[in-house]
Write a protein that holds these residues in place. Structure first.
Motif, mmCIF file in Angstrom:
data_model
loop_
_atom_site.group_PDB
_atom_site.id
_atom_site.type_symbol
_atom_site.label_atom_id
_atom_site.label_comp_id
_atom_site.label_asym_id
_atom_site.label_seq_id
_atom_site.Cartn_x
_atom_site.Cartn_y
_atom_site.Cartn_z
ATOM 1 N N TRP A 426 34.879 -39.887 105.479
ATOM 2 C CA TRP A 426 35.150 -40.962 106.417
ATOM 3 C C TRP A 426 36.593 -41.410 106.275
ATOM 4 C CZ3 TRP A 426 30.772 -42.482 109.261
ATOM 5 C CH2 TRP A 426 29.546 -42.017 108.756
ATOM 6 N N ASP A 427 37.190 -41.768 107.420
ATOM 7 C CA ASP A 427 38.510 -42.385 107.435
ATOM 8 C C ASP A 427 38.311 -43.882 107.559
ATOM 9 O OD1 ASP A 427 41.094 -43.132 107.644
ATOM 10 O OD2 ASP A 427 41.616 -41.795 109.300
ATOM 11 N N LEU A 428 38.747 -44.638 106.539
ATOM 12 C CA LEU A 428 38.514 -46.077 106.535
ATOM 13 C C LEU A 428 39.321 -46.808 107.590
ATOM 14 C CD1 LEU A 428 38.414 -46.657 102.681
ATOM 15 C CD2 LEU A 428 36.496 -46.511 104.252
ATOM 16 N N ARG A 429 40.356 -46.169 108.143
ATOM 17 C CA ARG A 429 41.113 -46.806 109.214
ATOM 18 C C ARG A 429 40.382 -46.700 110.557
ATOM 19 N NH1 ARG A 429 46.153 -43.308 107.233
ATOM 20 N NH2 ARG A 429 44.364 -41.903 107.086
ATOM 21 N N ASN A 430 39.461 -45.768 110.656
ATOM 22 C CA ASN A 430 38.624 -45.628 111.850
ATOM 23 C C ASN A 430 37.204 -45.340 111.384
ATOM 24 O OD1 ASN A 430 37.697 -45.356 114.438
ATOM 25 N ND2 ASN A 430 38.550 -43.304 114.748
ATOM 26 N N PHE A 431 36.580 -46.405 110.825
ATOM 27 C CA PHE A 431 35.313 -46.248 110.115
ATOM 28 C C PHE A 431 34.146 -46.377 111.088
ATOM 29 C CE2 PHE A 431 32.226 -47.866 106.756
ATOM 30 C CZ PHE A 431 32.063 -46.617 106.195
ATOM 31 N N ARG A 432 34.048 -45.415 112.010
ATOM 32 C CA ARG A 432 32.930 -45.407 112.953
ATOM 33 C C ARG A 432 32.186 -44.080 112.920
ATOM 34 N NH1 ARG A 432 35.454 -48.366 118.368
ATOM 35 N NH2 ARG A 432 35.847 -50.398 117.368
ATOM 36 N N LYS A 433 32.952 -43.007 112.953
ATOM 37 C CA LYS A 433 32.359 -41.675 112.911
ATOM 38 C C LYS A 433 32.970 -40.903 111.750
ATOM 39 C CE LYS A 433 31.348 -41.267 117.843
ATOM 40 N NZ LYS A 433 31.566 -40.479 119.074
ATOM 41 N N PRO A 434 32.224 -40.022 111.136
ATOM 42 C CA PRO A 434 32.789 -39.250 110.021
ATOM 43 C C PRO A 434 33.826 -38.248 110.503
ATOM 44 C CG PRO A 434 30.579 -38.486 110.525
ATOM 45 C CD PRO A 434 30.800 -39.701 111.367
ATOM 46 N N LEU A 435 34.816 -38.002 109.660
ATOM 47 C CA LEU A 435 35.801 -36.974 109.985
ATOM 48 C C LEU A 435 35.165 -35.597 110.004
ATOM 49 C CD1 LEU A 435 38.878 -38.085 107.862
ATOM 50 C CD2 LEU A 435 38.610 -38.239 110.328
ATOM 51 N N HIS A 436 34.270 -35.358 109.056
ATOM 52 C CA HIS A 436 33.599 -34.064 109.009
ATOM 53 C C HIS A 436 32.296 -34.211 108.238
ATOM 54 C CE1 HIS A 436 33.639 -29.705 109.622
ATOM 55 N NE2 HIS A 436 33.096 -29.605 108.425
ATOM 56 N N VAL A 437 31.339 -33.347 108.581
ATOM 57 C CA VAL A 437 30.037 -33.321 107.918
ATOM 58 C C VAL A 437 29.838 -31.935 107.324
ATOM 59 C CG1 VAL A 437 27.559 -33.588 108.168
ATOM 60 C CG2 VAL A 437 29.097 -35.023 109.515
ATOM 61 N N PHE A 438 29.660 -31.872 106.014
ATOM 62 C CA PHE A 438 29.367 -30.607 105.339
ATOM 63 C C PHE A 438 27.856 -30.545 105.124
ATOM 64 C CE2 PHE A 438 33.512 -32.124 103.864
ATOM 65 C CZ PHE A 438 34.322 -31.078 104.271
ATOM 66 N N GLY A 439 27.214 -29.569 105.718
ATOM 67 C CA GLY A 439 25.763 -29.478 105.666
ATOM 68 C C GLY A 439 25.270 -28.413 104.715
ATOM 69 N N ASP A 440 23.955 -28.280 104.667
ATOM 70 C CA ASP A 440 23.257 -27.284 103.859
ATOM 71 C C ASP A 440 23.611 -27.425 102.369
ATOM 72 O OD1 ASP A 440 21.479 -25.266 103.379
ATOM 73 O OD2 ASP A 440 22.890 -23.641 103.819
ATOM 74 N N LEU A 441 23.590 -28.664 101.895
ATOM 75 C CA LEU A 441 23.853 -28.946 100.476
ATOM 76 C C LEU A 441 22.610 -29.620 99.913
ATOM 77 C CD1 LEU A 441 27.492 -30.330 100.796
ATOM 78 C CD2 LEU A 441 26.824 -28.108 99.907
ATOM 79 N N PHE A 442 21.721 -28.823 99.362
ATOM 80 C CA PHE A 442 20.441 -29.341 98.895
ATOM 81 C C PHE A 442 20.649 -30.207 97.656
ATOM 82 C CE2 PHE A 442 16.516 -28.677 96.279
ATOM 83 C CZ PHE A 442 15.697 -29.481 97.057
ATOM 84 N N SER A 443 19.933 -31.330 97.601
ATOM 85 C CA SER A 443 20.025 -32.261 96.478
ATOM 86 C C SER A 443 18.631 -32.740 96.124
ATOM 87 C CB SER A 443 20.921 -33.452 96.828
ATOM 88 O OG SER A 443 20.862 -34.417 95.817
ATOM 89 N N ARG A 444 18.273 -32.589 94.855
ATOM 90 C CA ARG A 444 16.965 -33.031 94.384
ATOM 91 C C ARG A 444 17.008 -34.387 93.712
ATOM 92 N NH1 ARG A 444 13.515 -29.280 90.689
ATOM 93 N NH2 ARG A 444 12.351 -31.235 90.714
ATOM 94 N N TYR A 445 18.173 -34.799 93.245
ATOM 95 C CA TYR A 445 18.275 -35.986 92.400
ATOM 96 C C TYR A 445 18.951 -37.126 93.151
ATOM 97 C CZ TYR A 445 17.001 -32.984 88.492
ATOM 98 O OH TYR A 445 16.338 -32.124 87.649
ATOM 99 N N GLU A 446 18.617 -38.335 92.756
ATOM 100 C CA GLU A 446 19.202 -39.527 93.360
ATOM 101 C C GLU A 446 20.596 -39.810 92.826
ATOM 102 O OE1 GLU A 446 16.600 -42.733 92.645
ATOM 103 O OE2 GLU A 446 14.857 -41.791 93.582
ATOM 104 N N GLN A 447 21.071 -39.019 91.864
ATOM 105 C CA GLN A 447 22.379 -39.252 91.258
ATOM 106 C C GLN A 447 23.369 -38.122 91.539
ATOM 107 O OE1 GLN A 447 19.489 -39.418 89.336
ATOM 108 N NE2 GLN A 447 19.288 -41.647 89.309
ATOM 109 N N THR A 448 23.087 -37.249 92.503
ATOM 110 C CA THR A 448 24.000 -36.146 92.801
ATOM 111 C C THR A 448 25.352 -36.707 93.222
ATOM 112 O OG1 THR A 448 22.142 -34.781 93.485
ATOM 113 C CG2 THR A 448 24.328 -34.063 94.155
ATOM 114 N N ASP A 449 26.409 -36.191 92.618
ATOM 115 C CA ASP A 449 27.719 -36.824 92.693
ATOM 116 C C ASP A 449 28.617 -36.157 93.724
ATOM 117 O OD1 ASP A 449 29.480 -38.717 92.019
ATOM 118 O OD2 ASP A 449 29.927 -37.997 90.010
ATOM 119 N N CYS A 450 29.657 -36.903 94.145
ATOM 120 C CA CYS A 450 30.755 -36.351 94.939
ATOM 121 C C CYS A 450 32.009 -37.141 94.594
ATOM 122 C CB CYS A 450 30.466 -36.417 96.435
ATOM 123 S SG CYS A 450 30.438 -38.087 97.111
#
Length: 672
Positions: A426-450
């Motif tokens: 996300w760009d905080l100067r235009n915080f309405r739509k994401p700049l990009h979405v990276f998909g197909d990233l499976f996550s099992r845990y509630e603590q998966t980091d970025c």
């Protein structure tokens, strides 16, 4: 009288208020006349100036010292200098010297060297003028060899200006690396040439923390353990120096070191967060709220399990936690019995929603959280937390956890990781739509980091294993082109937490099988795990000999005198000869002695039977009654045991004869 009139004419009238005596300076002639007059001057003598009085006092002191010690001008007074004037003069001299040096360099570049010039230089004999000598010294100090072209000089000045205007603060260029690193492709900037593996346990490592200096690492797992790793004290075996369970039987969900590195925040499955010191000892525990009160603002603490927590980046006493009770709370370490502030995120319709991830912005002015309804909400830290400053509702899928949100180092971008298998920038100067979405990233845990790389050119996240996959990956994306730059095959399990430490330039990864991996580059990384791999694991030699205190008795008899042994080796040799101290095993025996039995029997009774009883064995075919009566004659002739004791008192036995058969007569008296 004429002189007196002249003096009166020069005097000014006395005015009330501030009384001043302004005595005019008279000429030398007037002073001489006043001194040579017969009666002198009437009235008060003119007051001399302060400087004149000091000079007179110095002269008197010098005369006194000369009379006593024979030394004149003893201890002269220091001169007073005008610093501003000296600084201005130095600036002018420096500018003139710099101008002359540049002119000389330009003349050297434009005019080729000739023999006549060398000759003229050699023919100069005698001392040079001071200006030329000063210029020559400056040239000798600054310029060695051929002069630097002016183009390169200008380029160097520009790069110096870029490297950081403020002293003590790292500029963006220093964080992003040198010019050589900027020319490298993005794959080469990732420090993954070497890797080190550390074993936390057997369960998933869902919490990682590295202190700001990079000296220690803390890992937390769902097996309730928190392990502390000290890179300076570890060897190549990579073992943690302390493992503890700070929250008893509750899984660890988040760990973070404070900005100074002296304490660590522990967020677990309980409703109470804890703060530990560097060695793992508890400093404070937050209070638990009243779970029977519906208004969460009226309770002192959380009433449900915690989800996440973090420290304020600039206020070292403040930290934040978020919980399943639908609140974020700010705390101060000075007062763990009462929260500082409470924040209640809301859904679209005004109902409460649970925050699953929380963080501060890099400047500390914004509080952000990702909620269970898929929204990201932000508040201004400098105001009251009633209304949000920014709120995007459909950031991620509803009814799924936002496992992590992270600000970029420059503070203009935000990355969010959700359990809907996506990573968004996300760009905080235009915080309405994401700049990009990276998909197909499976996550099992509630603590998966970025998180972002230190130069903000990359964003990375971990991926959990799906069916059919063999190895977990740490994936890196370009923040400009949004393409996958590269990935690291970490281990045969899920990749949950990842930290890229900017100071060490090392990446720490927590996995689902209890393994913590550290990736570093031999040239670009500093300290950290590089300190451990060099050290070899040494076994400690245990000393078996316990040194006993020696009692010295100089007048003891030779029988009781102790020998003074110089070395422990001789003492060990002597103790070896002693069967008691050396614990020598018992020697084999042929007969029973001291309670011990020979090989013939395992007990004393069996030994007696075999060696004594069986020496006069009775045959099985013989009648036992006959065998006993065989000793009757011997017992009568040589009584030894019973008969002698009763010989005097025992009556003579009379046995019935065998001739009388039939019933006895009742009238017949019995024989005694």
């Amino acid at each position: 009288m004429g002189d007196n009139k002249q003096v009166k004419m020069h005097k000014k009238p006395i005015s009330f208020g501030k009384i001043k005596f302004n005595i005019p300076k008279t000429s030398e002639g007037d002073n001489n006349e006043a001194n040579t007059s017969g009666f002198g001057t009437f009235g008060r003598t003119p007051i001399q100036e302060h400087k004149e009085i000091e000079e007179i006092a110095e002269d008197l002191e010098n005369q006194h010292v000369q009379q006593v010690m024979g030394i004149k001008n003893f201890g002269k007074k220091a001169k007073n200098f005008d610093l501003d004037e000296l600084v201005e003069q130095a600036k002018v001299n420096a500018q003139e010297a710099n101008k002359k040096r540049l002119e000389a360099e330009a003349s050297m570049v434009n005019k080729p060297e000739t023999k006549n010039d060398d000759k003229s230089d050699e023919e100069v004999i005698g001392p040079l003028p001071p200006e030329l000598a000063q210029d020559d010294d400056d040239d000798d100090d600054d310029v060695i060899g051929p002069p630097i072209p002016p183009e390169l000089l200008n380029k160097d000045d520009k790069t110096k200006g870029k490297k950081g205007d403020k002293d003590g603060e790292d500029s963006y260029d220093e964080l992003s690396g040198d010019d050589d690193d900027e020319n490298l492709p993005l794959e080469k900037r990732i420090p993954n040439s070497h890797e080190v593996e550390m074993l936390h346990g057997t369960k998933a490592v869902v919490a990682l923390a590295v202190d700001p200096s990079g000296a220690r690492l803390a890992t937390g797992s769902i097996d309730y353990d928190v392990s502390f790793w000290d890179f300076a004290g570890m060897d190549s075996s990579m073992r943690s120096f302390r493992t503890l369970q700070p929250c008893e039987n509750h899984p660890i969900k988040a760990l973070q070191y404070s900005t100074t590195g002296d304490s660590i925040l522990v967020v677990s499955g309980t409703a109470q967060a804890k703060v530990l010191d560097r060695d793992g000892f508890e400093v404070l525990e937050c209070v638990k709220g009243d779970q029977y009160i519906t208004d969460m603002a009226k309770t002192k603490g959380h009433t449900a399990a915690l989800n996440s927590g973090c420290w304020h980046p600039h206020i070292r006493e403040e930290f934040m936690t978020c919980s399943q009770d639908g609140t974020l709370r700010l705390w101060l370490t000075e007062n763990p019995k009462q929260h500082k502030a409470v924040i209640k995120p809301r859904q679209q319709g005004g109902l409460k929603t649970n925050p699953t991830a929380c963080t501060f912005s890099r400047d500390g002015n914004t509080v952000a959280c990702g909620c269970y309804d898929g929204s990201i909400q932000m508040w201004d830290h400098r105001k009251n937390f009633v209304n949000t400053t920014a709120c995007v509702r459909d950031c991620h899928q509803k009814q799924s956890e936002i496992s992590s949100i992270s600000y970029s180092y420059l503070g203009s971008y935000l990355a969010s990781r959700g359990n809907d298998d996506t990573l968004k920038i996300w760009d905080l100067r235009n915080f309405r739509k994401p700049l990009h979405v990276f998909g197909d990233l499976f996550s099992r845990y509630e603590q998966t980091d970025c998180a972002f790389s230190p130069d903000d050119t990359l964003v990375f996240t971990g991926e959990s294993l799906q069916r059919g996959q063999d190895i977990g990956k740490l994936i890196f994306y370009n923040t400009k082109t949004f393409e996958q730059t590269t990935h690291i095959d970490v281990t045969k399990s899920h990749v949950i937490k990842a930290i890229w430490h900017a100071k060490l330039n090392q990446i720490f990864v927590g996995c689902g099988n209890g393994v913590v991996k550290c990736y570093f580059d031999q040239k670009k990384s500093l300290r950290g795990a590089k300190l451990c791999i060099v050290k070899t694991h040494r076994k400690k030699h245990t000393m078996e000999v316990v040194s006993a205190q020696q009692i010295i008795t100089p007048h003891a008899l030779p029988l009781f005198r102790q020998e003074k042994l110089r070395t422990s080796k001789k003492k060990m040799e002597k103790d070896r000869l002693d069967p008691v101290k050396s614990h020598r095993p018992d020697l084999p025996i042929t007969s029973g002695q001291g309670g011990r039995v020979a090989a013939s029997g395992s007990t004393l009774s069996s030994f007696v039977i075999r060696n004594l009883g069986l020496s006069k064995r009775v045959d099985d075919e013989q009648d036992p009654r006959e065998a006993i009566l065989k000793y009757a004659k011997e017992a009568e002739e040589n009584p030894f045991w019973v008969a002698p004791a009763y010989k005097k008192t025992q009556p003579q036995p009379i046995f019935q004869s065998g001739e009388e058969d039939g019933p006895s007569d009742a009238k017949k008296p019995k024989s005694s």
